[in-house]
Design a protein around this motif. Structure first.
Motif, PDB file in Angstrom:
ATOM      1  N   ASN A 166       5.559   5.327   6.781  1.00 54.48           N
ATOM      2  CA  ASN A 166       3.909   4.953   6.953  1.00 54.48           C
ATOM      3  C   ASN A 166       3.901   3.397   7.043  1.00 54.48           C
ATOM      4  O   ASN A 166       2.913   2.793   6.766  1.00 54.48           O
ATOM      5  CB  ASN A 166       3.439   5.230   5.467  1.00 54.48           C
ATOM      6  CG  ASN A 166       3.748   6.776   4.933  1.00 54.48           C
ATOM      7  OD1 ASN A 166       3.598   7.530   5.756  1.00 54.48           O
ATOM      8  ND2 ASN A 166       4.072   6.904   3.791  1.00 54.48           N
ATOM      9  N   ILE A 167       4.490   2.889   8.044  1.00 50.00           N
ATOM     10  CA  ILE A 167       4.427   1.346   8.156  1.00 50.00           C
ATOM     11  C   ILE A 167       3.095   1.367   9.347  1.00 50.00           C
ATOM     12  O   ILE A 167       3.281   2.294  10.371  1.00 50.00           O
ATOM     13  CB  ILE A 167       5.633   0.683   8.543  1.00 50.00           C
ATOM     14  CG1 ILE A 167       5.390  -0.656   8.875  1.00 50.00           C
ATOM     15  CG2 ILE A 167       6.275   1.328  10.040  1.00 50.00           C
ATOM     16  CD1 ILE A 167       7.030  -1.675   8.899  1.00 50.00           C
ATOM     17  N   LYS A 168       2.560  -0.014   9.146  1.00 46.09           N
ATOM     18  CA  LYS A 168       1.461   0.104  10.288  1.00 46.09           C
ATOM     19  C   LYS A 168       1.866  -0.348  11.690  1.00 46.09           C
ATOM     20  O   LYS A 168       2.934  -1.098  11.687  1.00 46.09           O
ATOM     21  CB  LYS A 168       0.530  -0.970   9.718  1.00 46.09           C
ATOM     22  CG  LYS A 168      -0.473  -0.475   8.510  1.00 46.09           C
ATOM     23  CD  LYS A 168      -1.336  -1.580   8.106  1.00 46.09           C
ATOM     24  CE  LYS A 168      -1.940  -1.258   6.746  1.00 46.09           C
ATOM     25  NZ  LYS A 168      -2.927  -0.306   6.848  1.00 46.09           N
ATOM     26  N   PRO A 169       1.441   0.117  12.719  1.00 42.73           N
ATOM     27  CA  PRO A 169       1.836  -0.448  13.915  1.00 42.73           C
ATOM     28  C   PRO A 169       1.171  -1.757  14.281  1.00 42.73           C
ATOM     29  O   PRO A 169       0.452  -2.317  13.725  1.00 42.73           O
ATOM     30  CB  PRO A 169       1.135   0.748  15.112  1.00 42.73           C
ATOM     31  CG  PRO A 169      -0.101   1.052  14.332  1.00 42.73           C
ATOM     32  CD  PRO A 169       0.407   1.148  12.897  1.00 42.73           C
TER      33      PRO A 169
ATOM     34  N   ASP B 250       0.827  -1.345  -0.086  1.00 41.63           N
ATOM     35  CA  ASP B 250       0.133  -0.092   0.053  1.00 41.63           C
ATOM     36  C   ASP B 250       0.813   1.211   0.201  1.00 41.63           C
ATOM     37  O   ASP B 250       1.609   1.451  -0.725  1.00 41.63           O
ATOM     38  CB  ASP B 250      -0.924  -0.043   1.216  1.00 41.63           C
ATOM     39  CG  ASP B 250      -2.229   1.045   1.095  1.00 41.63           C
ATOM     40  OD1 ASP B 250      -2.400   1.326   0.032  1.00 41.63           O
ATOM     41  OD2 ASP B 250      -2.780   1.221   2.072  1.00 41.63           O
ATOM     42  N   LYS B 251       0.629   1.977   1.028  1.00 41.34           N
ATOM     43  CA  LYS B 251       1.431   3.482   1.058  1.00 41.34           C
ATOM     44  C   LYS B 251       2.785   3.506   1.855  1.00 41.34           C
ATOM     45  O   LYS B 251       3.205   4.264   1.823  1.00 41.34           O
ATOM     46  CB  LYS B 251       0.546   4.417   1.848  1.00 41.34           C
ATOM     47  CG  LYS B 251      -0.724   4.655   0.817  1.00 41.34           C
ATOM     48  CD  LYS B 251      -1.644   5.664   1.741  1.00 41.34           C
ATOM     49  CE  LYS B 251      -2.994   5.852   1.089  1.00 41.34           C
ATOM     50  NZ  LYS B 251      -3.773   6.929   1.613  1.00 41.34           N
TER      51      LYS B 251
ATOM     52  N   ILE C 144       8.120  -7.734   5.073  1.00 35.90           N
ATOM     53  CA  ILE C 144       7.069  -6.862   5.439  1.00 35.90           C
ATOM     54  C   ILE C 144       5.704  -7.408   4.797  1.00 35.90           C
ATOM     55  O   ILE C 144       4.640  -7.602   5.299  1.00 35.90           O
ATOM     56  CB  ILE C 144       7.137  -5.534   5.171  1.00 35.90           C
ATOM     57  CG1 ILE C 144       8.328  -4.728   5.852  1.00 35.90           C
ATOM     58  CG2 ILE C 144       5.710  -4.788   5.764  1.00 35.90           C
ATOM     59  CD1 ILE C 144       8.416  -3.303   5.613  1.00 35.90           C
ATOM     60  N   ALA C 145       5.887  -7.985   3.471  1.00 32.58           N
ATOM     61  CA  ALA C 145       4.825  -8.550   2.679  1.00 32.58           C
ATOM     62  C   ALA C 145       4.304  -9.663   3.419  1.00 32.58           C
ATOM     63  O   ALA C 145       3.157 -10.169   3.472  1.00 32.58           O
ATOM     64  CB  ALA C 145       5.093  -8.788   1.456  1.00 32.58           C
ATOM     65  N   ASP C 146       5.232 -10.429   3.680  1.00 30.42           N
ATOM     66  CA  ASP C 146       4.936 -11.812   4.611  1.00 30.42           C
ATOM     67  C   ASP C 146       4.253 -11.386   5.849  1.00 30.42           C
ATOM     68  O   ASP C 146       3.175 -12.013   6.352  1.00 30.42           O
ATOM     69  CB  ASP C 146       6.191 -12.418   4.746  1.00 30.42           C
ATOM     70  CG  ASP C 146       5.982 -13.796   5.220  1.00 30.42           C
ATOM     71  OD1 ASP C 146       5.121 -14.370   4.715  1.00 30.42           O
ATOM     72  OD2 ASP C 146       6.787 -14.597   6.112  1.00 30.42           O
TER      73      ASP C 146
END
Length: 325
Positions: A185-188, A144-145, A315-317
Motif C-alpha cells: 500500500n505504498i504511494k507511487p 497511514d495504511k 519512508i516517513a522522511d
C-alpha cells in the motif's frame, strides 16, 4: 555520524553497557497519539529469548523524556531512553589487546584513538537497535495504511532455520541469514533520481544496522541472468500495477505503486566461543582467542523488526519531504 534523515531526523546515542541508550526524533508533526505501550509489540519481537539468541535480557521499557504532551506529539524533539541493567563488562576486557576477528574492536580503537567504550561493543553493539526500533514505531504512525513486514527466510544457508541454529550452537559457532521485507500500500512517486532514489535511502539506513552485508531489490542479482523480455514488468492497469514485479516496486528510483520487495543479508555473529586466531597488540604476536560472554548464535533471528523500523523511518522522511502527511 549518528543521525539519519532530512525532515524526520533520527539520532541514536549511548553504549551497550552505559547507563542508558536512546534516540532523539526530530521533525515529527504535532498531534500524533503516542504512548509507551505502543512500543511493546515491536520491542518484544527484537528481544532475545529464542534458541540461538543471547541470554542477556533487558526490560527494554521505553521512557519518553520529551516531545509528548497529554498523550500527543508536541512538535518538539521526542527523546526516548532505555536503561541498561543486565551487563557483564568483564567479558570484554581481553578485547582491548586482542580485537575480535570480524568485529569493530580494531577499527573503532583506531578511529577514536583508544578512547572508545569497548564494554559490550560500546556504540557498535546491536543493543543500539532498540532505540532504532522505537523510532520506527513513531515513524509508522505517519505512514497511514502502509504495511511493512520483514521475515527471516533463511539462516546458515538453509530454510530449516531451527536446525541450522541448533547445529551452529553445538559447534560453538554462529550463522547469518536472509531477511525479506515487503512494503504494501505504498504511494507511487516516492524517491528521486540518482542520489536520493528510494533504493538509495532504504539502503543507507539498512546498512546502518550492525552486521548487514548486502541488500537487493526485486529479483536482485538474479536479474543478470534474465533477458530484458523476461525482466521487464508489463504495466496492466492505469494505476501502474504490473503483471510481474521483478523490479521490486521501483523504477528509476521511484516507487511505482506495486509492492516494494527487498532482501537483506545478515552476517554471522563475530563473537563466537570457537577458537579463533587474532593479533595480540600487547605482546605483538598472533594468539588464540576464545570469546566468552553472552552472544547471539544467529542475531538475524532478531533483525526483522529492526529492518521494519529502519524502512519506516526512511519512508516517513520521504513523506514529510514530499509533504504527504
Amino acid at each position: 555520524m549518528n543521525s539519519f534523515g532530512r525532515v524526520f531526523k533520527v539520532s541514536i546515542f549511548g553504549e551497550s553497557h552505559g547507563k542508558e541508550i536512546g534516540v532523539v526524533i526530530d521533525g515529527v508533526p504535532p498531534g500524533i497519539a503516542v504512548a509507551e505501550k505502543d512500543f511493546e509489540k515491536d520491542l518484544l519481537r527484537r528481544k532475545p529469548g529464542k534458541q540461538g539468541t543471547t541470554t542477556r535480557i533487558e526490560s527494554d521499557m521505553p521512557k519518553i523524556i520529551s516531545g509528548i504532551y497529554n498523550g500527543k506529539t508536541s512538535g518538539s524533539p521526542i527523546t526516548i531512553i532505555f536503561e541498561n541493567k543486565d551487563t557483564k563488562s568483564c567479558d570484554y576486557e581481553k578485547f582491548i589487546d586482542m580485537p575480535r576477528p570480524g568485529h569493530a574492536d580494531f577499527t573503532s580503537n583506531i578511529k577514536y584513538k583508544g578512547f572508545n567504550d569497548l564494554r559490550g561493543s560500546g556504540h557498535f553493539s546491536g543493543r543500539l537497535t532498540a532505540p532504532l526500533v522505537a523510532a520506527g514505531v513513531v515513524a509508522k504512525k505517519i505512514l497511514d495504511k502502509i504495511e511493512i513486514s520483514a521475515l527471516l527466510i533463511e539462516a546458515g544457508g538453509a530454510s530449516d532455520i531451527e536446525s541450522a541454529v541448533k547445529s551452529a550452537e553445538e559447534k560453538k559457532d554462529s550463522i547469518g541469514g536472509i531477511v525479506e521485507c515487503r512494503i504494501k500500500n505504498i504511494k507511487p512517486g516516492l524517491g528521486e533520481p540518482f542520489f536520493d532514489s528510494f533504493e538509495s535511502m532504504i539502503s543507507h539506513i539498512i546498512f546502518a544496522i550492525p552486521g548487514i552485508r548486502g541488500i537487493e531489490f526485486g529479483t536482485g542479482f538474479k536479474a543478470v541472468s534474465m533477458k530484458g523480455s523476461e525482466h521487464n514488468d508489463a504495466i496492466i492497469s492505469a494505476d501502474g500495477k504490473t503483471a510481474t514485479n521483478n523490479h521490486g516496486g521501483i523504477n528509476g528510483g521511484i516507487t511505482n505503486s506495486n509492492e516494494v520487495v527487498f532482501r537483506v543479508a545478515v552476517k554471522p555473529t563475530s563473537t563466537i566461543s570457537a577458537i579463533q586466531k587474532t593479533y595480540n597488540f600487547k605482546i605483538n604476536k598472533i594468539e588464540e582467542l576464545a570469546a566468552e560472554g553472552r552472544h547471539d548464535t544467529c542475531f538475524a533471528l532478531r533483525i526483522p523488526p529492526v529492518i521494519e523500523a529502519a524502512t519506516a523511518i526512511a519512508i516517513a522522511d520521504f513523506y514529510l519531504i514530499n509533504k504527504i502527511y
